[in-house]
Design a protein around this motif. Structure first.
Motif, PDB file in Angstrom:
ATOM      1  N   THR A  19      -5.112  22.986 -11.711  1.00 21.08           N
ATOM      2  CA  THR A  19      -5.785  22.605 -13.072  1.00 21.08           C
ATOM      3  C   THR A  19      -5.060  22.040 -13.856  1.00 21.08           C
ATOM      4  OG1 THR A  19      -6.125  24.327 -14.457  1.00 21.08           O
ATOM      5  CG2 THR A  19      -7.880  24.918 -13.004  1.00 21.08           C
ATOM      6  N   HIS A  20      -4.023  22.146 -14.327  1.00 21.50           N
ATOM      7  CA  HIS A  20      -3.099  21.726 -15.137  1.00 21.50           C
ATOM      8  C   HIS A  20      -2.157  21.488 -14.914  1.00 21.50           C
ATOM      9  CE1 HIS A  20      -4.395  25.522 -17.722  1.00 21.50           C
ATOM     10  NE2 HIS A  20      -3.198  24.555 -18.426  1.00 21.50           N
ATOM     11  N   GLY A  21      -0.913  20.927 -15.919  1.00 21.84           N
ATOM     12  CA  GLY A  21       0.242  21.029 -15.562  1.00 21.84           C
ATOM     13  C   GLY A  21       1.208  22.173 -16.583  1.00 21.84           C
ATOM     14  N   HIS A  22       0.042  23.049 -16.903  1.00 27.86           N
ATOM     15  CA  HIS A  22       1.284  23.973 -17.458  1.00 27.86           C
ATOM     16  C   HIS A  22       1.413  25.490 -16.784  1.00 27.86           C
ATOM     17  CE1 HIS A  22      -1.181  23.769 -21.996  1.00 27.86           C
ATOM     18  NE2 HIS A  22      -0.193  22.520 -21.669  1.00 27.86           N
ATOM     19  N   ILE A  23       3.229  25.498 -16.717  1.00 30.42           N
ATOM     20  CA  ILE A  23       3.558  26.292 -16.236  1.00 30.42           C
ATOM     21  C   ILE A  23       3.576  28.047 -15.789  1.00 30.42           C
ATOM     22  CG2 ILE A  23       4.364  27.473 -18.657  1.00 30.42           C
ATOM     23  CD1 ILE A  23       7.045  26.191 -15.767  1.00 30.42           C
ATOM     24  N   ASP A  24       2.461  28.619 -17.026  1.00 29.74           N
ATOM     25  CA  ASP A  24       1.564  29.325 -16.708  1.00 29.74           C
ATOM     26  C   ASP A  24       0.746  29.340 -15.599  1.00 29.74           C
ATOM     27  OD1 ASP A  24       0.239  28.568 -18.507  1.00 29.74           O
ATOM     28  OD2 ASP A  24      -1.055  30.359 -18.517  1.00 29.74           O
ATOM     29  N   HIS A  25       0.193  28.033 -14.934  1.00 33.59           N
ATOM     30  CA  HIS A  25      -0.873  27.665 -13.753  1.00 33.59           C
ATOM     31  C   HIS A  25      -0.267  27.395 -12.296  1.00 33.59           C
ATOM     32  CE1 HIS A  25      -3.900  28.344 -15.988  1.00 33.59           C
ATOM     33  NE2 HIS A  25      -3.291  28.452 -17.410  1.00 33.59           N
ATOM     34  N   CYS A  26       0.958  26.080 -13.057  1.00 31.33           N
ATOM     35  CA  CYS A  26       1.647  25.905 -11.895  1.00 31.33           C
ATOM     36  C   CYS A  26       3.080  25.364 -11.664  1.00 31.33           C
ATOM     37  CB  CYS A  26       1.091  24.153 -11.444  1.00 31.33           C
ATOM     38  SG  CYS A  26       2.143  23.105 -12.675  1.00 31.33           S
TER      39      CYS A  26
ATOM     40  N   GLY B  48      -8.676  17.561 -23.444  1.00 28.90           N
ATOM     41  CA  GLY B  48      -8.776  18.545 -24.335  1.00 28.90           C
ATOM     42  C   GLY B  48      -7.310  18.705 -24.164  1.00 28.90           C
ATOM     43  N   HIS B  49      -7.232  20.548 -23.420  1.00 32.44           N
ATOM     44  CA  HIS B  49      -6.209  21.184 -23.617  1.00 32.44           C
ATOM     45  C   HIS B  49      -5.112  20.598 -22.836  1.00 32.44           C
ATOM     46  CE1 HIS B  49      -4.007  25.179 -22.623  1.00 32.44           C
ATOM     47  NE2 HIS B  49      -4.302  24.382 -21.718  1.00 32.44           N
ATOM     48  N   THR B  50      -5.047  20.487 -21.613  1.00 31.15           N
ATOM     49  CA  THR B  50      -4.300  18.852 -21.962  1.00 31.15           C
ATOM     50  C   THR B  50      -5.001  17.560 -21.562  1.00 31.15           C
ATOM     51  OG1 THR B  50      -3.965  19.325 -19.344  1.00 31.15           O
ATOM     52  CG2 THR B  50      -2.570  20.243 -20.616  1.00 31.15           C
TER      53      THR B  50
ATOM     54  N   GLY C 198      -9.911  26.981 -15.835  1.00 30.91           N
ATOM     55  CA  GLY C 198      -8.872  27.129 -15.931  1.00 30.91           C
ATOM     56  C   GLY C 198      -8.275  27.534 -17.535  1.00 30.91           C
ATOM     57  N   ASP C 199      -7.769  26.671 -18.635  1.00 24.19           N
ATOM     58  CA  ASP C 199      -7.575  26.591 -19.972  1.00 24.19           C
ATOM     59  C   ASP C 199      -8.729  26.247 -20.474  1.00 24.19           C
ATOM     60  OD1 ASP C 199      -5.978  28.979 -19.285  1.00 24.19           O
ATOM     61  OD2 ASP C 199      -3.816  27.532 -20.308  1.00 24.19           O
ATOM     62  N   VAL C 200      -9.691  25.615 -20.335  1.00 24.32           N
ATOM     63  CA  VAL C 200     -10.273  24.824 -20.838  1.00 24.32           C
ATOM     64  C   VAL C 200     -11.907  25.634 -22.191  1.00 24.32           C
ATOM     65  CG1 VAL C 200     -12.872  23.598 -20.749  1.00 24.32           C
ATOM     66  CG2 VAL C 200     -10.823  22.859 -19.341  1.00 24.32           C
TER      67      VAL C 200
HETATM   68 ZN   LIG Z   1      -2.605  25.775 -20.166  1.00 23.10          ZN
END
Ligand SMILES: [Zn+2]
Ligand SMILES: [Zn+2]
Length: 219
Positions: free
Chosen positions: A60-67, A135-137, A154-156
Motif C-alpha cells: 500500500t505504501h513505503g513505510h517501514i512497518d508495511h514494507c 495524503g499519508h504518503t 493501509g494507513d489512509v
Molecule cells: Zn504509514
C-alpha cells in the motif's frame, strides 16, 4: 454453502503491530501478502497453515512497518512485488535507515511494478482495483475487491481515526479528499482492513468518525 471467492487472514507484524493481510483466491488457493513488513517466519507459517501458495506481494505504501522486509520476502518466496505508487520511492529508499529506529531490518528494493490509480492487480483468478490515495504518503494506494465488498486501505483510514499527515510530503487536505472521493464511493457496506487496529466499514466511519465522518466535514 458456497465458498466465497476471496478469503483473508490478518497477521499483525513488526513492533508496530501492522496488519499484514494474506488474501487468497479459494478457487486456485493462490494468494498474496499485502504489506508484509516483517516477521517472515510467522507469515510463512500462516501461508502453510492456510494451504495457500503465495504468488506475489502487494504494497500500500513505503513505510517501514508495511514494507521494511518486503524485498527480503520477495527474494525468499521468489515472487514479484506490485505497488505502491512511484511517488513513495523516497520512503522505500530510506528503509534501511528508518529500520534502525524501530528494530526492523529494513531493506530498500525495486518493485516489479509500480501502480497507478485505476490499475488492476490479480491474485489467482481474483482481480482487485487500485486507487491512488495520497495524503499519508504521496504514493499510497488502496486495493479494492468489489465482489467481496472488501478494501485494504493501509494507513489512509482507521476505525475512528485517519492516517497521519505530518510526515514528509504528507498533506491533510489530500488525505481527506482521498477518503471522501475514492473510498466512500466504494459503498457504505464495504468492509476495510486498516494498517493498524480493528476492521470497520465505510458506512460506520461516515456515521461516527470524528475526523472524516459526514458530521465532522459538514462544520
Ligand atoms: Zn504509514
Ligand atoms: Zn503503518
Amino acid at each position: 454453502m458456497k465458498e466465497p471467492p476471496l478469503r483473508a487472514a490478518i497477521i499483525p507484524v513488526t513492533p508496530l503491530q501492522q496488519n499484514c493481510t494474506l488474501i487468497w483466491c479459494t478457487a486456485t488457493m493462490r494468494g498474496a501478502f499485502v504489506d508484509p513488513g516483517g516477521d517472515l517466519p510467522r507469515l510463512k507459517c500462516a501461508a502453510t497453515q492456510s494451504g495457500v501458495t503465495v504468488e506475489k506481494i502487494l504494497l500500500t505504501h513505503g513505510h517501514i512497518d508495511h514494507c521494511g522486509q518486503a524485498g527480503l520476502f520477495a527474494e525468499q518466496f521468489g515472487v514479484p512485488i506490485e505497488g505502491p505508487h512511484e511517488a513513495d520511492r523516497f520512503w522505500i529508499d530510506r528503509l534501511s535507515t528508518d529500520g534502525q529506529k524501530y528494530g526492523i531490518d529494513g531493506r530498500a528494493f525495486e518493485p516489479s511494478r509500480w501502480l497507478n490509480d485505476g490499475d488492476e492487480v490479480t491474485v489467482g483468478e481474483l482481480t482487485l482495483g487500485v486507487r491512488h490515495c495520497p495524503g499519508h504518503t504521496p504514493g499510497h494506494i488502496v486495493f479494492h475487491h468489489a465482489p467481496s465488498q472488501l478494501a485494504l486501505v493501509g494507513d489512509v483510514l482507521f476505525k475512528g481515526s485517519i492516517g497521519r499527515w505530518d510526515f514528509p510530503r504528507g498533506n491533510h487536505q489530500q488525505l481527506i479528499e482521498s477518503i471522501t472521493t475514492r473510498l466512500w464511493p466504494m459503498g457504505d457496506d464495504t468492509a476495510f482492513v486498516p494498517g493498524h487496529g480493528p476492521m470497520s466499514t465505510f458506512g460506520h466511519e461516515r456515521r461516527t468518525n470524528p475526523l472524516v465522518g459526514d458530521a465532522a466535514l459538514a462544520v
